[in-house]
Design a protein around this motif. Structure first.
Motif, PDB file in Angstrom:
ATOM      1  N   ARG A 128       0.830  -1.206   0.000  1.00 36.48           N
ATOM      2  CA  ARG A 128       0.000   0.000   0.000  1.00 36.48           C
ATOM      3  C   ARG A 128       0.863   1.253   0.000  1.00 36.48           C
ATOM      4  N   LYS A 129       1.900   1.285   0.834  1.00 39.42           N
ATOM      5  CA  LYS A 129       2.790   2.445   0.896  1.00 39.42           C
ATOM      6  C   LYS A 129       3.556   2.628  -0.404  1.00 39.42           C
ATOM      7  N   ALA A 130       4.039   1.520  -0.987  1.00 35.87           N
ATOM      8  CA  ALA A 130       4.800   1.605  -2.238  1.00 35.87           C
ATOM      9  C   ALA A 130       3.917   2.100  -3.377  1.00 35.87           C
ATOM     10  N   VAL A 131       2.689   1.605  -3.463  1.00 37.10           N
ATOM     11  CA  VAL A 131       1.763   2.036  -4.517  1.00 37.10           C
ATOM     12  C   VAL A 131       1.426   3.514  -4.347  1.00 37.10           C
ATOM     13  N   LYS A 132       1.212   3.940  -3.122  1.00 41.50           N
ATOM     14  CA  LYS A 132       0.899   5.344  -2.847  1.00 41.50           C
ATOM     15  C   LYS A 132       2.073   6.244  -3.245  1.00 41.50           C
ATOM     16  N   LYS A 133       3.280   5.805  -2.955  1.00 42.21           N
ATOM     17  CA  LYS A 133       4.478   6.574  -3.292  1.00 42.21           C
ATOM     18  C   LYS A 133       4.625   6.709  -4.809  1.00 42.21           C
ATOM     19  N   VAL A 134       4.397   5.632  -5.544  1.00 44.17           N
ATOM     20  CA  VAL A 134       4.494   5.658  -7.001  1.00 44.17           C
ATOM     21  C   VAL A 134       3.409   6.561  -7.571  1.00 44.17           C
TER      22      VAL A 134
END
Length: 90
Positions: free
Chosen positions: A79-85
């Motif tokens: 979730r954090k990685a997708v939000k960052k991208v």
């Protein structure tokens, strides 16, 4: 030929989820399993045909993918990685 690696990101090109960003978590033939950690978790990834997604390469995330999958909070990390991208794309 395009290489779909686990840990790369992908944007949905069609369907009700058009434009949504996911992480590729599995590959079976012409289908990939997609997870965003919110609507689709590792327990129930969204299966889409490869022709219906636009891949976003992320070598660092692909290298870290095995560690993410083995952690107890994999959905939260995805979730954090997708939000960052998503912040970098939009």
């Amino acid at each position: 030929m395009v290489e779909y690696r686990l840990g790369y990101f992908a944007t949905s090109l069609c369907g009700h989820d058009k434009g949504r960003i996911y992480m590729i978590v599995s590959e079976v033939g012409e289908m990939v399993g997609l997870c965003d950690g919110v609507h689709r978790c590792l327990a129930n990834p969204k299966m889409k045909k490869k022709k219906h997604i636009q891949m976003i390469r992320s070598e660092k995330t692909a290298e870290d993918f095995p560690a993410i999958m083995q952690s107890g909070d994999a959905d939260m990390q995805i979730r954090k990685a997708v939000k960052k991208v998503g912040k970098h794309i939009n």
